[in-house]
Design an enzyme around this catalytic site. Structure first.
Site, PDB file in Angstrom:
ATOM      1  N   GLU B  53      -0.904  -7.742 -18.137  1.00 41.28           N
ATOM      2  CA  GLU B  53      -0.574  -7.302 -16.097  1.00 41.28           C
ATOM      3  C   GLU B  53      -0.916  -7.918 -15.323  1.00 41.28           C
ATOM      4  O   GLU B  53      -2.325  -7.085 -15.672  1.00 41.28           O
ATOM      5  CB  GLU B  53      -0.078  -5.212 -16.542  1.00 41.28           C
ATOM      6  CG  GLU B  53       0.807  -5.585 -16.742  1.00 41.28           C
ATOM      7  CD  GLU B  53       1.215  -3.680 -16.829  1.00 41.28           C
ATOM      8  OE1 GLU B  53       0.340  -3.093 -16.027  1.00 41.28           O
ATOM      9  OE2 GLU B  53       2.112  -3.416 -18.090  1.00 41.28           O
ATOM     10  N   ASP B  64      -2.727   5.134  -8.652  1.00 38.33           N
ATOM     11  CA  ASP B  64      -3.452   5.203 -10.041  1.00 38.33           C
ATOM     12  C   ASP B  64      -4.675   5.921  -9.110  1.00 38.33           C
ATOM     13  O   ASP B  64      -4.950   6.478  -8.025  1.00 38.33           O
ATOM     14  CB  ASP B  64      -4.102   3.660  -8.883  1.00 38.33           C
ATOM     15  CG  ASP B  64      -2.867   2.489  -9.789  1.00 38.33           C
ATOM     16  OD1 ASP B  64      -2.975   2.116 -10.531  1.00 38.33           O
ATOM     17  OD2 ASP B  64      -2.612   1.676  -8.917  1.00 38.33           O
TER      18      ASP B  64
END
Ligand SMILES: Cc1ncc(COP(=O)(O)O)c(C=O)c1O
Lengths: 403, 276
Positions: B53, B64
């Site tokens: 990724e 995040d």
């Protein structure tokens, strides 16, 4: 009203996916989607439940202190020498800002939903203290997210929130060095994602659907009162309404009831260095699509700055982007200097201490009123009082204050 | 043109026949800098990672935690932009034609770049896209899915602990590539995944789809990988764990290939643990 008029009303709000024209929507991570859908359902149920609305109305009156006056600012009007200027007095609400209309509504909604814990974000701290107070009143623990810079600038609000029992969490951006309202917004969404059973009490008409709609609904009491009061006093609608805009809750609250009254000109005033509606481009961040100040490739917001923490925001609520796109509302900005002079002018002429945020609206309203005839009427929303800003005002005035 | 659907399904098919799980690595494009981040991707591919990724950084990354957030901000400060990330993907593909490449991030970059232009630009380069803030009810979900489909690129769906069975059924209906099962309620790199919960969530997903299911969030260390090698996932994603290593080593090391080698060694150990 004809069916056609009802269909074309600008008051109909977003479609079922949360879009106002091209703007808004629900750009949320999957973790929050079930929450947002649950919230939307509960909101629709609550506003159709008479006992819920009765309770909201009761506390608006006896706790918040509504309706607050629509005050004719005679001295200011004389000084400016144009249209008659009225001030909507949301600075006289409990805790001194419009934010409590929304905090009260959402805390009651949290109670209605059986939630047990509240998260909120804040810029100037007005939404924080309002949410903390309602949290205290209705027995909810409140955790407020606030940018590092704002904690410094609005320290009295932090203190008040703590007295009401809230926990205040300092937020910074990825560099770890500075933090303002947008950092509080990102941080609170993360906190909510990590604790999805809690209730997130969003402080402005921003964020993923249904928040812009909920906040608009709760704040629309301001405009409803303005309409009733101006009809009582002047037997007609005003020619212009002016309010400041950060995320856009006090502005949408003032103008929502007037959106279909085309004869009323509507103005939203941003801060010069956070003027998303004048200088921004369309983007998608923090759950919604709107005009925003962003880097060329959309990776980041641009740095913003304002004398007023509460309107120091890189974007604006999606309904405002829509109202701009169809030309219904005029969006402009004022400079820090203009706002600071307007702040002092209102102190001197009316003995009213506005917050820095509405001082941006006052600055713009003065320009508009000056150009209008004396039989015209301008309403300014004084959406907050300036107690929280006097330390900064003192620093800025220095010696001049003593003389 | 390499058929992309085939690449990802081939990867999972091959692994299945060997009774192995996919090792899916995640790094932030542009971190610690543009060139080094490309070297890191190449070395991760060399280590034997099955899918990688490539995260395109966003400053307000809602999903995040602090580790990836810092990498995001640093790489933006160092001048990365979406165009450069696409270039990194192209060079990664030139270097290795077998690894599955996924671009992952937030919608705004793709929206600003142009959905159709993006799909054409990454055609034949990447195999899938993960967009964190793109649920089904926004306009762009359909637009992006259709544009990517034309280029044989999958739009990956995420399932989280809050997703009901009813929603899972809806999400997997026209899903493609694999399903990403998010292990924890929250952001990357903070909470640890719990194997029982991970397994029961994956079982819930597998009731409704035959697509491979990969498990991510809260798997960071060599020990974690050992534990999750026993899970019922078809693959595991390691993000914050790798980015943290890059952070550590780039504090004391500036030589690109040494940093890349260090990451390769780390991934190699993880892969051994995954299939031991
Ligand atoms: C007094 C005051 N006015 C205005 C604002 C701006 O918010 P909005 O644009 O949502 O009204 C704030 C926000 O904190 C505030 O404290």
């Amino acid at each position: 009203m004809t069916i056609e008029e009802i269909k074309n009303s600008l008051k109909n709000g977003p479609n079922d996916k949360g879009y106002y024209g091209d703007f808004g929507g629900r750009y949320a991570p999957e973790i929050l989607m079930p929450n947002l859908i649950e919230l939307e359902d509960a909101f629709e149920q609550a506003i159709n439940d008479k006992s819920f609305i009765d309770e909201f109305d009761y506390y608006l009156k006896d706790y918040v202190g509504r309706p607050n006056p629509l005050y004719f600012a005679e001295q200011l009007t004389k000084k400016i020498g144009g249209a008659k200027i009225y001030l909507k007095s949301d600075h006289l609400n409990h805790l001194g800002a419009h934010k409590i209309n929304n905090s009260l509504f959402q805390i009651l909604l949290a109670k209605y939903m059986g939630k047990t814990k509240i998260y909120c974000e804040t810029g100037a701290g007005a939404h924080l203290i309002a949410t903390a107070a309602c949290g205290a009143r209705f027995n909810f623990p409140v955790i407020g997210y606030m940018g590092k810079d704002d904690i410094f600038l609005q320290s009295t609000n932090v203190l008040k929130a703590k007295l009401f029992g809230a926990e205040v969490v300092e937020c910074v951006d990825g560099t770890g060095e500075k933090g303002v309202l947008k950092d509080a917004c990102t941080s609170v969404l993360k906190a909510w994602s990590s604790d999805p059973k809690a209730f997130y009490c969003c402080g402005s008409a921003i964020g993923p659907h249904p928040f812009p709609k909920i906040v608009q609904y709760a704040q629309s009491i301001i405009g409803k009162e303005i309409k009733k009061q101006i009809l009582e006093k002047e037997n007609r609608l005003p020619d212009a309404i002016v309010a400041c805009i950060g995320g856009g809750s006090n502005l949408i609250g003032c103008i929502h009831d007037f959106l279909d009254d085309k004869e009323v000109a509507l103005y939203g005033v941003e801060a010069e260095h956070s003027s998303a509606l004048t200088n921004g481009s369309i983007g998608i961040m923090q759950g919604f699509k709107s005009f925003m100040l962003q880097s060329n490739d959309g990776s980041a917001t641009l740095d913003t700055k304002s004398l007023a923490s509460g309107i120091n925001f890189y974007s604006c609520g999606p309904e405002h982007s829509y109202l701009k796109s169809i030309g219904r509302v005029n969006y402009t900005y004022a400079t820090d200097e203009e706002a600071f002079s307007a702040f002092q002018l209102l102190c001197k002429t009316e003995g009213i201490l506005p917050a820095f945020e509405p001082s941006f609206a006052i600055a713009q309203a003065i320009k508009i009123a000056k150009e209008m005839d004396s039989d015209k009427i301008v309403v300014i929303n004084i959406c907050g009082r300036g107690d929280k800003d006097i330390d900064t005002a003192e620093r800025m005035l220095g010696d001049k204050l003593g003389k | 043109m390499i058929n992309l659907e085939n690449r990802i399904s081939k990867i999972f098919k091959n692994l299945k026949s060997e009774n192995k799980k996919a090792f899916i690595s995640f790094t932030t494009a542009g971190y610690p800098d543009e060139d080094t981040s490309l070297e890191i991707i190449k070395s991760v591919a060399d280590s034997g990672a099955n899918i990688h990724e490539i995260s395109f950084p966003h400053a307000e990354a809602q999903a995040d935690g602090p580790i990836i957030q810092l990498a995001n901000i640093e790489s933006i400060k160092n001048g990365i932009n979406f165009e450069k990330v696409i270039n990194i993907a192209k060079k990664s593909r030139e270097y290795n034609q077998d690894i599955g490449l996924v671009m992952m991030g937030y919608l705004n970059n793709i929206f600003i770049y142009g959905i159709d232009k993006f799909a054409k630009e990454v055609s034949g380069i990447i195999d899938a896209v993960i967009c964190v803030d793109l649920p089904e009810d926004v306009i762009e979900e359909r637009l992006l899915k259709e544009a990517l489909k034309k280029e044989n690129i999958a739009l990956i769906k995420l399932v989280t602990p809050t997703t009901s069975d009813e929603r899972i059924q809806k999400l997997v209906k026209d899903a493609d590539g694999f399903i990403y099962s998010v292990n924890v309620a929250g952001i990357t790199g903070v909470k640890s995944a719990q194997i029982d919960m991970v397994n029961s969530q994956i079982s819930r997903i597998k009731k409704y789809t035959d697509l491979p299911v990969v498990s991510g969030f809260g798997i960071k260390t060599e020990e974690d990988v050992k534990v999750f090698s026993k899970s019922n996932a078809d693959g595991i994603v390691i993000g914050s764990g790798i980015v943290e290593k890059i952070q550590e080593v780039s504090k004391i090391e500036t030589n690109k290939s040494k940093i890349a080698d260090f990451v390769k060694d780390f991934c190699s150990k993880l892969i051994i643990n995954l299939n031991s």
